[in-house]
Scaffold this active site. Structure first.
Site, PDB file in Angstrom:
ATOM      1  N   ASP A  12     -58.464  27.550  18.103  1.00 59.09           N
ATOM      2  CA  ASP A  12     -58.061  26.197  18.497  1.00 59.09           C
ATOM      3  C   ASP A  12     -56.673  26.129  19.120  1.00 59.09           C
ATOM      4  OD1 ASP A  12     -60.489  25.347  17.429  1.00 59.09           O
ATOM      5  OD2 ASP A  12     -59.608  24.987  15.451  1.00 59.09           O
ATOM      6  N   LYS A  15     -57.437  27.216  24.158  1.00 61.81           N
ATOM      7  CA  LYS A  15     -58.007  28.175  25.124  1.00 61.81           C
ATOM      8  C   LYS A  15     -58.827  27.448  26.192  1.00 61.81           C
ATOM      9  CE  LYS A  15     -60.119  30.147  21.735  1.00 61.81           C
ATOM     10  NZ  LYS A  15     -59.488  29.447  20.601  1.00 61.81           N
ATOM     11  N   GLY A  39     -65.234  25.525  19.559  1.00 60.59           N
ATOM     12  CA  GLY A  39     -65.191  24.189  20.141  1.00 60.59           C
ATOM     13  C   GLY A  39     -64.015  24.167  21.101  1.00 60.59           C
ATOM     14  N   HIS A  40     -64.299  24.165  22.391  1.00 66.56           N
ATOM     15  CA  HIS A  40     -63.247  24.243  23.409  1.00 66.56           C
ATOM     16  C   HIS A  40     -63.171  22.906  24.155  1.00 66.56           C
ATOM     17  CE1 HIS A  40     -63.762  28.910  23.519  1.00 66.56           C
ATOM     18  NE2 HIS A  40     -63.365  28.451  22.354  1.00 66.56           N
ATOM     19  N   GLN A 198     -62.566  31.767  19.226  1.00 62.57           N
ATOM     20  CA  GLN A 198     -61.830  31.999  17.970  1.00 62.57           C
ATOM     21  C   GLN A 198     -60.416  32.517  18.304  1.00 62.57           C
ATOM     22  OE1 GLN A 198     -65.448  33.249  17.960  1.00 62.57           O
ATOM     23  NE2 GLN A 198     -65.605  31.103  17.476  1.00 62.57           N
TER      24      GLN A 198
HETATM   25  P1  GDP Z   1     -59.645  25.877  21.753  1.00 62.28           P
HETATM   26  O1  GDP Z   1     -60.706  26.071  20.727  1.00 62.28           O
HETATM   27  O2  GDP Z   1     -58.649  26.978  21.732  1.00 62.28           O
HETATM   28  O3  GDP Z   1     -60.190  25.628  23.117  1.00 62.28           O
HETATM   29  O4  GDP Z   1     -58.860  24.555  21.328  1.00 62.28           O
HETATM   30  P2  GDP Z   1     -59.508  23.156  20.823  1.00 62.28           P
HETATM   31  O5  GDP Z   1     -60.092  22.454  21.975  1.00 62.28           O
HETATM   32  O6  GDP Z   1     -60.371  23.411  19.638  1.00 62.28           O
HETATM   33  O7  GDP Z   1     -58.218  22.422  20.266  1.00 62.28           O
HETATM   34  C1  GDP Z   1     -57.120  22.177  21.064  1.00 62.28           C
HETATM   35  C2  GDP Z   1     -56.889  20.653  21.109  1.00 62.28           C
HETATM   36  O8  GDP Z   1     -55.585  20.414  21.611  1.00 62.28           O
HETATM   37  C3  GDP Z   1     -57.833  19.932  22.042  1.00 62.28           C
HETATM   38  O9  GDP Z   1     -58.044  18.624  21.549  1.00 62.28           O
HETATM   39  C4  GDP Z   1     -57.042  19.872  23.354  1.00 62.28           C
HETATM   40  O10 GDP Z   1     -57.423  18.764  24.178  1.00 62.28           O
HETATM   41  C5  GDP Z   1     -55.650  19.693  22.839  1.00 62.28           C
HETATM   42  N1  GDP Z   1     -54.559  20.264  23.659  1.00 62.28           N
HETATM   43  C6  GDP Z   1     -54.537  21.395  24.392  1.00 62.28           C
HETATM   44  N2  GDP Z   1     -53.320  21.620  24.905  1.00 62.28           N
HETATM   45  C7  GDP Z   1     -52.536  20.584  24.478  1.00 62.28           C
HETATM   46  C8  GDP Z   1     -51.171  20.254  24.654  1.00 62.28           C
HETATM   47  O11 GDP Z   1     -50.388  20.958  25.282  1.00 62.28           O
HETATM   48  N3  GDP Z   1     -50.738  19.106  24.040  1.00 62.28           N
HETATM   49  C9  GDP Z   1     -51.556  18.315  23.301  1.00 62.28           C
HETATM   50  N4  GDP Z   1     -51.037  17.218  22.749  1.00 62.28           N
HETATM   51  N5  GDP Z   1     -52.845  18.596  23.123  1.00 62.28           N
HETATM   52  C10 GDP Z   1     -53.329  19.725  23.688  1.00 62.28           C
HETATM   53  P1  IMO Z   2     -62.422  28.199  18.738  1.00 60.77           P
HETATM   54  O1  IMO Z   2     -63.093  29.066  19.774  1.00 60.77           O
HETATM   55  C1  IMO Z   2     -61.046  27.700  14.624  1.00 60.77           C
HETATM   56  C2  IMO Z   2     -63.371  29.704  11.497  1.00 60.77           C
HETATM   57  C3  IMO Z   2     -64.129  28.794  10.540  1.00 60.77           C
HETATM   58  C4  IMO Z   2     -64.089  29.640   9.288  1.00 60.77           C
HETATM   59  C5  IMO Z   2     -64.240  31.056   9.833  1.00 60.77           C
HETATM   60  C6  IMO Z   2     -65.642  31.613   9.774  1.00 60.77           C
HETATM   61  O2  IMO Z   2     -62.691  26.745  18.900  1.00 60.77           O
HETATM   62  O3  IMO Z   2     -60.982  28.535  18.616  1.00 60.77           O
HETATM   63  P2  IMO Z   2     -67.846  31.083  11.216  1.00 60.77           P
HETATM   64  O4  IMO Z   2     -68.653  29.827  11.324  1.00 60.77           O
HETATM   65  O5  IMO Z   2     -67.345  31.592  12.502  1.00 60.77           O
HETATM   66  O6  IMO Z   2     -68.538  32.142  10.407  1.00 60.77           O
HETATM   67  O7  IMO Z   2     -66.548  30.656  10.320  1.00 60.77           O
HETATM   68  O8  IMO Z   2     -63.798  31.011  11.169  1.00 60.77           O
HETATM   69  N1  IMO Z   2     -63.656  29.477  12.938  1.00 60.77           N
HETATM   70  C7  IMO Z   2     -62.832  28.836  13.768  1.00 60.77           C
HETATM   71  N2  IMO Z   2     -61.647  28.225  13.540  1.00 60.77           N
HETATM   72  N3  IMO Z   2     -61.531  27.784  15.881  1.00 60.77           N
HETATM   73  C8  IMO Z   2     -62.702  28.414  16.129  1.00 60.77           C
HETATM   74  O9  IMO Z   2     -63.175  28.608  17.376  1.00 60.77           O
HETATM   75  C9  IMO Z   2     -63.423  28.960  15.045  1.00 60.77           C
HETATM   76  N4  IMO Z   2     -64.587  29.630  14.936  1.00 60.77           N
HETATM   77  C10 IMO Z   2     -64.712  29.946  13.638  1.00 60.77           C
HETATM   78  O10 IMO Z   2     -63.470  27.571  10.376  1.00 60.77           O
HETATM   79  O11 IMO Z   2     -62.826  29.546   8.674  1.00 60.77           O
HETATM   80 MG    MG Z   3     -61.558  25.071  19.129  1.00 55.80          MG
END
Ligand code: GDP
Ligand code: IMO
Ligand code: MG
Length: 409
Positions: A12, A15, A39-40, A198
């Protein structure tokens, strides 16, 4: 050129946003590992996309998207996601390709995943998407691969409910299935962006085992998932937040604790909207952990960094970072393998003055307040890698490009 983007913390890191931003110069975006546990998020002007299996590059018109060899794919989730994209105006037909060697996630895996996790003495807190079961069956040599859908011998061995789940997808994916190694070879002169899921610390081998995911989320996974050798990856970019988060259980030495940090944990969770994209769970929050991050940089040979969520720290009087761990009274900068050591580790914190103004409208490095630049410079010095991109908001446009990662060093 082949560029890999990986999460350098516990997932998270943003990416999705960075891959979407870098996809502008890519021809192909290849997601190399994991499944619908990811979840991206991609935010473009007026639209927000939440992607689980689909590479974030698909949002940009004309880019090709590949689901790589090391992925585990739930076909029901995949088509739900593709249908949602179509409804949001993203036409994907002819642009999405699926590895014939990727493994499939069957509905019963999800139930098994949830019940196994519930039985653990300390649950991992998995996403319940059947990911660990799919990778375990793969290791047991009992998994079902995309190519198997087209092999009558394998089809015959499937249970009735498995067959009735999979059969409707056979014709839907037929034209999307490719030999990824060949596909990447045929596009060897193009720009290919390898999208990690991840993060390094959730990687099965490098991460905080057993509190990890089960895929290969480290940089080396880009080579495996993309069907090429490691020396063909030209550069590796590590994405990290200005602070740290993790979802689920497991060690987190720099986690905010009320006794020491007051309401900081809640403030950052609310300002940064730190809730899981896949499960909606609140994310645990903490200080930037340079011990863990330095380990991630080294073990993935990260060439360049991207710091996200800098805006979330706007308006703070001071900002602390974790520069070492104190474990049983001994200070270390090494990231321990033992979970018990990590659980006992106390963060050694260094304080920086915060910045009062908002960084959200900054579009060049020079626009950033000097305190923000000092924070970045200190991280670069410890991590021995340049911060090439600074993200100051979720939108694609809220990005500072200091050095184009697509240029070779
Ligand atoms: P990922 O799994 O690495 O793609 O990240 P996620 O989407 O799960 O979580 C990142 C969250 O931060 C999302 O809601 C993005 O829209 C948000 N985000 C990304 N970059 C920034 C930033 O620079 N500032 C803020 N406030 N939010 C950001
Ligand atoms: P992105 O790509 C954050 C975590 C789960 C749990 C552990 C194992 O959005 O960064 P799983 O269901 O994969 O067997 O769970 O890994 N986890 C993540 N945490 N971002 C993710 O993906 C994750 N994918 C798995 O919360 O702790
Ligand atoms: Mg994510």
């Amino acid at each position: 050129m082949k560029l890999a983007v990986i999460g350098a913390q516990w997932g998270d890191e943003g990416k999705g946003k960075i891959v979407d931003f870098l996809a502008e110069e890519a021809d192909i975006v290849l997601r190399y590992s994991g499944g619908a546990n990811a979840g991206h998020t991609v935010v473009t002007h007026d639209q927000t996309f939440k992607l689980h299996l689909i590479p974030s590059g698909l949002i940009t018109p004309a880019k090709q998207a590949v689901l790589g060899i090391a992925m585990v794919i739930d076909l029901e989730n995949l088509f739900e996601e593709l249908d949602n994209l179509e409804q949001s105006g993203i036409s994907w037909k002819g642009r999405v390709f699926i590895s014939d060697r990727a493994h499939l996630v069957l509905p019963r895996y999800k139930e098994m995943d949830r019940s196994r996790d519930a039985e653990r003495r300390i649950p991992i807190g998995t996403t319940g998407r059947g990911i660990g079961v799919a990778y375990a069956l793969k290791a047991h040599r009992e998994g079902i691969r995309v190519a198997d859908l087209f092999d009558p011998d394998v089809s015959k061995r499937l249970k009735r409910e498995e067959k009735s789940f999979l059969d409707p997808y056979r014709e839907r994916i037929r034209d999307m299935v490719v030999d990824v190694s060949r596909f990447v070879y045929e596009h060897r002169d193009r720009n290919i962006l390898f999208e990690g899921a991840q993060g390094a610390l959730l990687d099965l081998d490098l991460g905080t085992y057993p509190f990890v995911s089960s895929g290969i989320s480290c940089a080396a996974g880009a080579a495996i998932g993309g069907g090429i050798g490691p020396h063909r990856i030209d550069r590796v970019i590590g994405v990290f937040k200005a602070y740290s988060t993790r979802v689920g259980n497991g060690p987190f030495p720099s986690e905010f604790v009320e006794q020491r940090d007051g309401a900081l944990g809640d403030t950052i969770r609310e300002t940064g909207r730190e809730y899981g994209v896949t499960t909606g769970r609140p994310r645990r929050c903490g200080y930037l952990d340079l011990v863990a991050l330095r380990y991630a940089c080294r073990s993935n040979s990260i060439d360049g960094l991207c710091m996200t969520k800098m805006d979330v720290y706007d308006g703070m009087d001071e900002i602390k970072v974790c520069t070492a761990y104190s474990i049983d009274g001994r200070e270390t900068r090494d990231f321990p393998a033992q979970i018990n050591s990590l659980n006992r580790a106390q963060p050694v914190l260094k304080s920086f003055p915060g910045w009062k103004e908002s960084v959200k409208d900054c579009r060049s490095y020079a626009d950033l307040p000097s305190e923000a630049r000092d924070y970045i410079a200190f991280s670069e010095e410890v991590l021995q890698a340049p911060v090439e991109i600074v993200s100051v908001g979720p939108d694609r446009s809220e990005t500072i490009l200091r050095r184009n990662p697509w240029t070779r060093s």
